[in-house]
Design a protein around this motif. Structure first.
Motif, PDB file in Angstrom:
ATOM      1  N   PRO A   5       0.836  -1.205   0.000  1.00 27.99           N
ATOM      2  CA  PRO A   5       0.000   0.000   0.000  1.00 27.99           C
ATOM      3  C   PRO A   5       0.868   1.250   0.000  1.00 27.99           C
ATOM      4  O   PRO A   5       1.918   1.293   0.644  1.00 27.99           O
ATOM      5  N   ALA A   6       0.446   2.262  -0.745  1.00 25.81           N
ATOM      6  CA  ALA A   6       1.222   3.497  -0.840  1.00 25.81           C
ATOM      7  C   ALA A   6       0.788   4.483   0.242  1.00 25.81           C
ATOM      8  O   ALA A   6      -0.382   4.838   0.317  1.00 25.81           O
ATOM      9  N   PRO A   7       1.706   4.931   1.096  1.00 26.34           N
ATOM     10  CA  PRO A   7       1.361   5.974   2.066  1.00 26.34           C
ATOM     11  C   PRO A   7       1.170   7.300   1.350  1.00 26.34           C
ATOM     12  O   PRO A   7       1.410   7.417   0.150  1.00 26.34           O
ATOM     13  N   ALA A   8       0.730   8.306   2.066  1.00 26.01           N
ATOM     14  CA  ALA A   8       0.548   9.621   1.468  1.00 26.01           C
ATOM     15  C   ALA A   8       1.874  10.124   0.896  1.00 26.01           C
ATOM     16  O   ALA A   8       2.929  10.003   1.515  1.00 26.01           O
ATOM     17  N   LEU A   9       1.794  10.688  -0.304  1.00 25.87           N
ATOM     18  CA  LEU A   9       3.008  11.137  -0.974  1.00 25.87           C
ATOM     19  C   LEU A   9       3.732  12.211  -0.167  1.00 25.87           C
ATOM     20  O   LEU A   9       4.962  12.242  -0.137  1.00 25.87           O
ATOM     21  N   ALA A  10       2.986  13.084   0.491  1.00 22.70           N
ATOM     22  CA  ALA A  10       3.616  14.142   1.278  1.00 22.70           C
ATOM     23  C   ALA A  10       4.510  13.560   2.359  1.00 22.70           C
ATOM     24  O   ALA A  10       5.582  14.108   2.664  1.00 22.70           O
TER      25      ALA A  10
END
Length: 306
Positions: A5-10
């Protein structure tokens, strides 16, 4: 098969560096697709979306962490000239995000992957080279009215970030920034520049400053410029805004809009990216004429132990 899963890009930008993909058009052309049409790669959204997914997949498997969608030249006005109505265009804009998501699902990698929905400049819709000049003769309010429906449609497709890219003019940047609040999606703002100025001739320092206090903007920088121009712009963007910097220049060749051909020689080398990172860049990749081989070299360079 990608499952992480991808965390928030920020959050990623606060902690490290992400690799962007390369040029969509050159990857599609390398696969044998004719892009001489005014809709450019956006035409394939309607005719062969699988080809776009394959292009994204090639970049993910080459080492890219972020795919930029094929919506750069996808607009309600441009599709309407081909008899494609508002509802179908909305679906095609969503498909641009979905195609990148599908590539992320299929990618045989274990790292997090992200999707950036491309919002190209007004001039891209005109397909006459004016995206490299700006100064369209439109007011900020008129540019806002042009961009808002497409940005709303792309945001509804739930990308990780909006890529407000290849922006030649501070008037257009102001219009884009007016649309951002309320969309619920962060954005990066990336100018097309020459030397220390936008393509429209405004000082880059002033151009970057427009985004300094905009909370929705997670990165500021340049793309679709020469690698040499990127060298200067990265440090300037970091100093002016205090934000992470995004940088993805062309190969170094130049586009002849009249002849619809590239001229000159490539000057982009993977070694340049370490300097960009040291100057504040956190999203690093390539634009026109930068393909999977170079993206792979960029990824290897940035992931090399210090």
């Amino acid at each position: 098969m990608h499952t992480t899963p991808a965390p928030a890009l920020a959050g990623l930008l606060a902690a490290g560096t992400a690799v962007l993909d390369g040029g969509m058009s050159n990857q599609l052309a390398a696969a044998g697709h004719d892009l001489s049409d005014e809709l450019w790669s956006a035409r394939l959204l309607a005719e062969d979306a699988g080809a776009i997914t394959e292009a994204h997949l090639a970049y993910f498997e080459a080492g890219a962490d972020v795919a930029i969608t094929a919506s750069y030249q996808a607009t309600f006005e441009g599709f309407a000239r081909r008899g494609i109505d508002h509802g179908r265009t909305t679906a095609l804009l969503a498909l641009s995000v979905g195609s990148a998501r599908e590539a992320a699902r299929r990618a045989r990698v274990s790292r997090p992957l992200w999707v950036a929905a491309s919002v190209g400049p007004y001039g891209a819709m005109l397909a006459d080279g004016s995206e490299y000049r700006g100064r369209y003769g439109l007011s900020v309010a008129e540019l806002e009215r042009f961009h808002r429906p497409r940005m709303e449609a792309l945001a509804a497709a739930e990308p990780d970030v909006l890529a407000l890219e290849t922006i030649p003019d501070t008037d257009e940047a102001e219009a884009l920034l007016r649309v951002l609040p309320g969309l619920g999606v962060p954005a990066w703002l990336s100018y097309s520049a020459t030397g220390d100025r936008t393509r429209a001739g405004q000082p880059l320092e002033d151009a970057f400053a427009l985004a300094a206090e905009v909370d929705e903007v997670v990165a500021v920088g340049v793309n679709c410029c020469t690698p040499e121009d990127a060298d200067h712009a990265v440090a300037l963007a970091a100093r002016v805004t205090g934000k992470p910097v995004v940088v993805y220049p062309n190969s170094g060749e130049t586009w002849d809009a009249g002849a619809r051909a590239w001229r000159g020689h490539a000057t982009f080398t993977a070694e340049r990216v370490t300097g960009w990172r040291e100057s504040g860049a956190r999203l690093i990749g390539g634009c026109c004429r930068v393909g999977p081989k170079t993206v792979s070299a960029i990824a290897a360079t940035l992931r090399r132990p210090a």
